[in-house]
Structures are given as structure tokens and as C-alpha cells.
Design an enzyme around this catalytic site. Sequence first.
Site, short mmCIF file in Angstrom:
data_model
loop_
_atom_site.label_atom_id
_atom_site.label_comp_id
_atom_site.label_asym_id
_atom_site.label_seq_id
_atom_site.Cartn_x
_atom_site.Cartn_y
_atom_site.Cartn_z
N ASP A 230 7.02 16.44 5.47
CA ASP A 230 6.59 16.12 6.38
C ASP A 230 5.82 17.07 7.07
OD1 ASP A 230 6.81 13.74 6.55
OD2 ASP A 230 8.64 13.62 7.38
N ASN B 91 -7.82 5.16 -2.24
CA ASN B 91 -7.19 3.26 -1.83
C ASN B 91 -6.87 2.24 -2.97
OD1 ASN B 91 -6.54 1.34 -0.03
ND2 ASN B 91 -8.53 0.44 0.66
N GLU C 187 4.79 1.07 -9.40
CA GLU C 187 4.85 0.94 -7.74
C GLU C 187 5.75 -0.68 -7.82
OE1 GLU C 187 0.82 2.56 -8.10
OE2 GLU C 187 2.05 0.59 -9.57
N CYS D 91 0.58 -1.55 -0.03
CA CYS D 91 -0.01 0.24 0.62
C CYS D 91 1.31 0.79 0.38
CB CYS D 91 -0.82 0.11 0.90
SG CYS D 91 0.08 -0.01 2.44
N GLU E 150 3.51 -7.11 -10.41
CA GLU E 150 3.40 -8.27 -10.20
C GLU E 150 2.81 -8.91 -9.27
OE1 GLU E 150 6.60 -10.21 -12.23
OE2 GLU E 150 7.57 -8.51 -12.94
N HIS F 137 -10.28 -2.05 10.46
CA HIS F 137 -11.72 -2.31 10.50
C HIS F 137 -12.49 -3.68 10.18
CE1 HIS F 137 -10.52 -0.71 14.98
NE2 HIS F 137 -9.56 0.23 13.90
N HIS G 279 -2.34 1.04 7.00
CA HIS G 279 -2.10 1.51 5.93
C HIS G 279 -2.14 2.60 5.13
CE1 HIS G 279 -4.24 -0.22 2.31
NE2 HIS G 279 -5.48 0.89 2.18
N ASP H 46 -2.32 3.73 15.79
CA ASP H 46 -1.81 2.36 15.42
C ASP H 46 -2.18 2.55 13.55
OD1 ASP H 46 -1.89 1.73 17.48
OD2 ASP H 46 -3.82 1.01 18.32
#
EC number: 3.4.22.15
Length: 217
Positions: free
Chosen positions: A114, A184, A50, A25, A92, A140, A163, A160
Site C-alpha cells: 500500500d 479505465n 478478471e 472494476c 462473462e 460524476h 471506482h 468517497d
Amino acid sequence: VPKSVDWTKKGYVTPVKNQGQCGSCWAFSATGALEGQMFRKTGKLVSLSEQNLVDSSRPQGNQGCNGGLMDNAFQYIKENGGLDSEESYPYEATDTSCNYKPEYSAAKDTGFVDIPQREKALMKAVATVGPISVAIDAGHSSFQFYKSGIYYDPDCSSKDLDHGVLVVGYGFEGTNNKFWIVKNSWGPEWGNKGYVKMAKDQNNHCGIATAASYPTV
């Protein structure tokens, strides 16, 4: 700062991609931010690889399909002097050996910024810079099975983060239902055509402003 922004309507955003059974991700978030900045700079939208990031950015601290950070990806692109196009270095969904070819490089960056860990700062960055890489708590089932509306889960953590995704805009419904527009990397079948509206200005819900950054080009 405008009340709503949507970079998908301005040509900054490639079609929704699918990371498959690979924890990459972070690579999709990073290419998304750089695709936007390259479009801003050149007026051309080119899909970036990617797989190049998955295979090649271990020296910067990434772990391919086992995870990574967008800033490490931006650092790799800077140190490497480029990033190949999606077309020349297709995805891939597995760890392979680095096959970067400078002649197919379609983007580069000079580093990254940042963003301060506040939604106001993220809002300003989205409005003025373009699509922004962020990390969220997506752990979740309510997120995995999201279909429509504004996503809010009281159990979502702002610390926490598991992703990497891309904030491509923000907006509001009615008087106080504000949301981030998030791309996403779970394919166009997931969510709302691959996108999710995430609750905005609700105490940094799901940690969307905790680890936000973008590459400088």
C-alpha cells in the site's frame, strides 16, 4: 524521478477491456497492476482473468459484480497460488462459480504494497514500479462523459472512492498542467481510447492517491 512516464509505450499494459454491467472494476484494476509486474519480471505480457477474481475471491472479502478491493484480489492470488490467463478463463460480466485451474495459471504474487496517501509517493511508485492500482471518485457525469483534455471537477471527492482503475503513467502539458495517465475498464470507446488524463498535484484530486497499491511478484 522523471517528469513524465508512460508504461503503455514500454509493453507493460494490455489493451483496454470492458467490465460491462458488472461492478468488477476492482478486478480489472488488479489484473492491470499484476499484468505489468509479470511483464517486468518475465518480459512477457499476458492478459489475466478478471472472471477468476470475480468468481473466486469472496473468501478474501470481495463481492464479485457487487464490488471489491484490489488488495483483496492480490491476497486471493497469493493464497490461491496463482491466477488464470484471460484466454483460459474468459470474462462473462456476471457472477459464476469458481473455475480456477492451476494448469492455466499465468501469474502469481507474494502479497501487496500500500502506497502512502500522497501524490509524491504515488509518482515515485509509478516511476519505479510500473502501473499502479488506484481507487477514485468516478461518480460524476463529467467523468462518465469525459472525452479529452485533463479531467478536473471541483466536486470530485478525495475520500468517497467508488471506482478502481490503473495509473499507467503521468506527464504535463505546458508549465503547470500535470496529469496522471489512467486506464479505465469501460472499453476503448469511452474517454480517450479508454484512457483519461486526471489532474495531478491538485490536492489528491478524486482521491487518486488515497488507496493506491501494487502486487509484489
